[in-house]
Design a protein around this motif. Structure first.
Motif, mmCIF file in Angstrom:
data_model
loop_
_atom_site.group_PDB
_atom_site.id
_atom_site.type_symbol
_atom_site.label_atom_id
_atom_site.label_comp_id
_atom_site.label_asym_id
_atom_site.label_seq_id
_atom_site.Cartn_x
_atom_site.Cartn_y
_atom_site.Cartn_z
ATOM 1 N N GLN A 60 -18.566 -14.244 7.942
ATOM 2 C CA GLN A 60 -18.152 -13.242 6.959
ATOM 3 C C GLN A 60 -17.917 -13.881 5.600
ATOM 4 O O GLN A 60 -18.308 -13.332 4.561
ATOM 5 C CB GLN A 60 -16.890 -12.537 7.448
ATOM 6 N N LEU A 64 -19.860 -13.044 2.219
ATOM 7 C CA LEU A 64 -19.138 -12.628 1.015
ATOM 8 C C LEU A 64 -19.529 -13.488 -0.180
ATOM 9 O O LEU A 64 -19.715 -12.980 -1.299
ATOM 10 C CB LEU A 64 -17.628 -12.703 1.261
ATOM 11 N N HIS A 68 -21.330 -12.182 -3.420
ATOM 12 C CA HIS A 68 -20.738 -12.404 -4.747
ATOM 13 C C HIS A 68 -21.743 -13.041 -5.695
ATOM 14 O O HIS A 68 -21.870 -12.636 -6.857
ATOM 15 C CB HIS A 68 -19.510 -13.297 -4.600
#
Length: 288
Positions: A60, A64, A68
């Motif tokens: 995860q 992320l 980003h």
């Protein structure tokens, strides 16, 4: 009924109940063994679930970070794109960036970061140990090894019986010496592996442990350990030679050795002249 008769009957009843109790006890033991086995199985499953959860958390976090980065790239491209510009080029750039992110994720997914860190610190420790023995520092004899503790970010002496922390290395000479070899080893490792670290080292009075105070001219101190002072500067000289011009070492010190290799590296001598003038880092006429 006599007492003897009553006791005889009670003993017969107890003897008749004993097989039932034994069977019940056996049943309880079987249940206990079953429960113990189930607990063991559950413990294994729990550990597997915890490991799976950690992997999911790492995945995860990677997703992320990738999202980003993709968002930053998309935002930058959106800001740079004018109303009449061709969108195909930014889209291609975004696709290329996404490919790079995927490649980097694949490369780092199976890396054992702690093991890799220890391996690289072992290379640094080999240099530190060799140079510590050259300077004859305390606790540097075989089989002891000097190194850097990653958890504490400080130097440590690994001995067969234990580990000696930085604050227990002994005298000021050892304290300064081990810090010196640690800096030299780290910078040499950075240069050998082309790491993006500034390629210079500035040292202020690395030989201060050899003088009773801060003399204006160290050559006036007759009882200083000049052989060891020379060896310290010789090590600095040899490490710069080892790095083949990729490392600059700047030293401010009271010592001024007569050796040719030392004088060749001397930039300036900031001491009062016989006529009262003074050479200094900041020229005197600047102050007036």
């Amino acid at each position: 009924m006599t007492l003897t008769t009553r006791l005889s009957e009670e003993l017969e009843q107890a003897a008749g109940v004993q097989p039932v109790r034994q069977e019940h006890l056996q049943s309880l033991q079987t249940q206990r063994e079953s429960l113990a086995e189930r607990l063991k199985t559950n413990g294994v499953l729990l550990k597997e679930l915890m490991a799976s959860d950690e992997n999911l958390v790492r995945l995860q976090e990677q997703h992320l970070r990738a999202a980003h980065l993709q968002g930053r790239i998309a935002q930058s491209l959106a800001q740079d794109r004018g109303p009449t510009s061709d969108v195909s080029q930014p889209r291609n750039a975004l696709a290329s960036a996404q490919d790079v992110v995927s490649i980097l994720e694949d490369q780092t997914a199976n890396d054992d970061i702690p093991a890799e860190t220890e391996r690289r610190l072992a290379d640094v420790a080999a240099l530190m140990t060799s140079w510590a023995r050259r300077l004859k520092l305390g606790q540097s004899e075989v089989p002891n090894e000097a190194g850097i503790s990653f958890n504490k970010l400080s130097l440590v002496i690994r001995r067969p019986e234990d580990r000696l922390p930085q604050e227990r290395v002994g005298s000021n000479k050892n304290y300064v010496g081990y810090h010196l070899v640690a800096h030299l080893a780290l910078h040499t490792y950075f240069r050998n592996h082309n790491r993006p670290v500034p390629s210079f080292l500035a040292l202020d009075q690395p030989t201060q442990a050899f003088f009773p105070s801060k003399p204006r001219d160290a050559s006036t101190v007759p009882d200083a350990d000049w052989a060891t002072v020379t060896e310290y500067f010789r090590l600095l000289h040899d490490v710069t030679e080892l790095n083949k011009g990729k490392l600059q070492i700047i030293v401010c010190d009271h010592a001024n050795l007569p050796d040719d290799w030392f004088q060749a590296a001397l930039i300036d001598n900031w001491r009062p002249n016989e006529d009262g003038t003074r050479n200094a880092l900041i020229p005197p006429h600047w102050l007036s």
